[in-house]
Design a protein around this motif. Structure first.
Motif, PDB file in Angstrom:
ATOM      1  N   GLU A 167       0.814  -1.212   0.000  1.00 25.24           N
ATOM      2  CA  GLU A 167       0.000   0.000   0.000  1.00 25.24           C
ATOM      3  C   GLU A 167       0.850   1.265   0.000  1.00 25.24           C
ATOM      4  OE1 GLU A 167      -4.184  -1.082   2.186  1.00 25.24           O
ATOM      5  OE2 GLU A 167      -2.502  -0.517   3.484  1.00 25.24           O
TER       6      GLU A 167
ATOM      7  N   SER B 282     -13.930   6.854  -3.312  1.00 24.49           N
ATOM      8  CA  SER B 282     -13.311   5.665  -3.902  1.00 24.49           C
ATOM      9  C   SER B 282     -12.093   5.961  -4.764  1.00 24.49           C
ATOM     10  CB  SER B 282     -14.351   4.926  -4.770  1.00 24.49           C
ATOM     11  OG  SER B 282     -15.501   4.613  -4.037  1.00 24.49           O
ATOM     12  N   GLU B 283     -11.823   7.225  -5.065  1.00 26.19           N
ATOM     13  CA  GLU B 283     -10.701   7.547  -5.960  1.00 26.19           C
ATOM     14  C   GLU B 283     -10.042   8.835  -5.484  1.00 26.19           C
ATOM     15  OE1 GLU B 283     -12.229   8.090  -9.939  1.00 26.19           O
ATOM     16  OE2 GLU B 283     -13.720   9.554  -9.293  1.00 26.19           O
TER      17      GLU B 283
ATOM     18  N   GLY C 273      -5.207   6.838  -7.952  1.00 28.61           N
ATOM     19  CA  GLY C 273      -5.693   5.469  -7.984  1.00 28.61           C
ATOM     20  C   GLY C 273      -6.930   5.293  -7.127  1.00 28.61           C
ATOM     21  N   ASN C 274      -7.403   4.040  -7.069  1.00 30.51           N
ATOM     22  CA  ASN C 274      -8.525   3.692  -6.199  1.00 30.51           C
ATOM     23  C   ASN C 274      -8.046   3.583  -4.757  1.00 30.51           C
ATOM     24  OD1 ASN C 274      -9.291   2.125  -8.992  1.00 30.51           O
ATOM     25  ND2 ASN C 274     -11.099   2.919  -7.951  1.00 30.51           N
ATOM     26  N   THR C 275      -8.841   4.092  -3.841  1.00 30.29           N
ATOM     27  CA  THR C 275      -8.462   4.024  -2.437  1.00 30.29           C
ATOM     28  C   THR C 275      -8.938   2.713  -1.812  1.00 30.29           C
ATOM     29  OG1 THR C 275     -10.471   5.197  -1.801  1.00 30.29           O
ATOM     30  CG2 THR C 275      -8.496   6.517  -2.171  1.00 30.29           C
ATOM     31  N   SER C 276      -8.189   2.256  -0.806  1.00 33.20           N
ATOM     32  CA  SER C 276      -8.574   1.032  -0.100  1.00 33.20           C
ATOM     33  C   SER C 276      -9.248   1.337   1.229  1.00 33.20           C
ATOM     34  CB  SER C 276      -7.335   0.148   0.130  1.00 33.20           C
ATOM     35  OG  SER C 276      -6.312   0.856   0.787  1.00 33.20           O
TER      36      SER C 276
ATOM     37  N   ALA D 186     -11.567   8.168   0.458  1.00 30.43           N
ATOM     38  CA  ALA D 186     -10.826   9.228  -0.227  1.00 30.43           C
ATOM     39  C   ALA D 186     -11.137  10.632   0.271  1.00 30.43           C
ATOM     40  CB  ALA D 186     -11.119   9.166  -1.736  1.00 30.43           C
TER      41      ALA D 186
ATOM     42  N   LEU E  53      -3.699   3.854  -0.981  1.00 31.50           N
ATOM     43  CA  LEU E  53      -3.892   3.294  -2.312  1.00 31.50           C
ATOM     44  C   LEU E  53      -3.202   1.939  -2.368  1.00 31.50           C
ATOM     45  CD1 LEU E  53      -3.012   6.297  -4.696  1.00 31.50           C
ATOM     46  CD2 LEU E  53      -5.182   5.817  -3.555  1.00 31.50           C
ATOM     47  N   THR E  54      -3.774   1.017  -3.138  1.00 29.24           N
ATOM     48  CA  THR E  54      -3.105  -0.246  -3.421  1.00 29.24           C
ATOM     49  C   THR E  54      -2.082   0.007  -4.515  1.00 29.24           C
ATOM     50  OG1 THR E  54      -5.080  -1.494  -2.819  1.00 29.24           O
ATOM     51  CG2 THR E  54      -3.408  -2.637  -4.133  1.00 29.24           C
TER      52      THR E  54
ATOM     53  N   ALA F 167      -2.165   1.574  -8.648  1.00 29.25           N
ATOM     54  CA  ALA F 167      -1.971   3.022  -8.621  1.00 29.25           C
ATOM     55  C   ALA F 167      -1.030   3.394  -9.751  1.00 29.25           C
ATOM     56  CB  ALA F 167      -1.397   3.462  -7.282  1.00 29.25           C
TER      57      ALA F 167
ATOM     58  N   PRO G 189      -9.710   7.032 -11.894  1.00 39.22           N
ATOM     59  CA  PRO G 189      -9.761   5.621 -11.497  1.00 39.22           C
ATOM     60  C   PRO G 189     -11.142   4.983 -11.545  1.00 39.22           C
ATOM     61  CG  PRO G 189      -8.352   6.866 -10.013  1.00 39.22           C
ATOM     62  CD  PRO G 189      -9.044   7.866 -10.866  1.00 39.22           C
TER      63      PRO G 189
END
Length: 307
Positions: free
Chosen positions: A30, A67-68, A91-94, A97, A104-105, A109, A125
């Protein structure tokens, strides 16, 4: 402590609140980023309402919305390669956001090109990548006609532009209020509402070769009736079983860093405008989410952090 915008239980807007949370710690694979911008999407309020993505576990409240995101790398987790503190990424957040810090993964990313703003990068994303994946999935030949329902939203606007850039004739279904936007993005506008199929046939008398649905419900069913080949029917607006019953399928998301690189390059090349129509500071995240949830936003809404 860092600020975030969260929901404390499943439900409506009444479950949302601002909160001060511990700064996240990046786990293996991450990136911890200082958020500069976060995109706002319909999936954000749907998740608040109880929707779960396939394979996703139960929510652990409070849940940070969003989510992004795009921002600057603060720390990298164990095993991360290719990223260092100070890198500008998106990128997409884990873990949400709408916050001052996000995770981010790393494997999904991407580095933000210098020519791309944080606000534009934060829209890519979810919306732009979904649009890209779907147009590629349809694999229509140059000159084919693509019908896009829900064409005036964030994903729809990206679909119109990517399809146009790839040589397709595009028909976009949206409200009259979004007609100018749809036409500006290279599509033929068709007003949403009852008797949709008749209006589509009027502008595409030879029929349509593909349908990219972002609405679901009766709109999806009516659009499906315009297709001879139902394998060219995809949706990001309906459940898998719903579209399968009509002979189509859900958009197959690639969720790769390579796709993020490709959509970023489309923006840099001038072939894709994320069309950020409004920005809000983090302390007005509630207003940003309402703008999307009420369905009247043109293009993309972005929350800017630390601006």
């Amino acid at each position: 402590m860092p600020k975030a915008y969260v929901y404390t239980r499943h439900g409506g807007p009444e479950t949302e609140a601002f909160a001060e949370l511990d700064r996240p710690v990046p786990g293996p694979g991450e990136l911890l980023i200082a958020v500069r911008a976060a995109g706002v999407n319909p999936v954000d309020w749907k998740l608040r309402g109880g929707f779960r993505r396939p394979g996703e576990g139960e929510a652990r409240f409070p849940v940070v919305l969003g989510s992004e995101a795009a921002g600057v790398v603060e720390e990298t987790g164990e095993g991360v390669t290719g990223f260092s503190a100070g890198d500008e990424v998106f990128g997409n957040t884990s873990g949400g956001a709408f916050a001052e810090y996000a995770l981010l993964t790393a494997s999904v990313a991407a580095h933000k090109p210098a020519a791309l703003s944080f606000a534009d990068a934060a829209t890519l994303p979810v919306a732009a990548a979904t649009a890209y994946d779907g147009v590629r999935q349809l694999d229509l030949p140059e000159g084919a006609t693509l019908l896009v329902t829900g064409a005036g939203g964030g994903v729809g606007a990206a679909v119109l532009q990517i399809a146009h850039a790839w040589g397709l004739r595009v028909v976009g279904v949206a409200s009259e209020a979004k007609k100018d936007l749809v036409e500006a993005l290279g599509a033929v506008h068709v007003a949403s509402g009852p008797d949709l199929a008749d209006r589509v046939r009027a502008v595409a008398p030879d029929g349509v070769d593909g349908v990219y649905d972002l609405v679901g419900g009766e709109v999806l069913a009516e659009a499906a009736g315009l297709l001879a080949d139902r394998t060219k029917l995809i949706t990001a607006g309906a459940a898998p079983e719903t579209v399968a019953a009509l002979g189509g399928s859900r958009v197959a998301r690639a969720r790769t860093a390579a796709v993020l690189d490709e959509v970023a390059e489309l923006v840099v090349a001038g072939e894709l405008d994320p069309h950020v129509s409004r920005t809000f500071p983090l302390d007005r995240a509630d207003e940003a989410l309402r703008a999307v949830e009420e369905g009247h936003a043109l293009g993309k809404i972005v929350i800017e952090v630390g601006v």
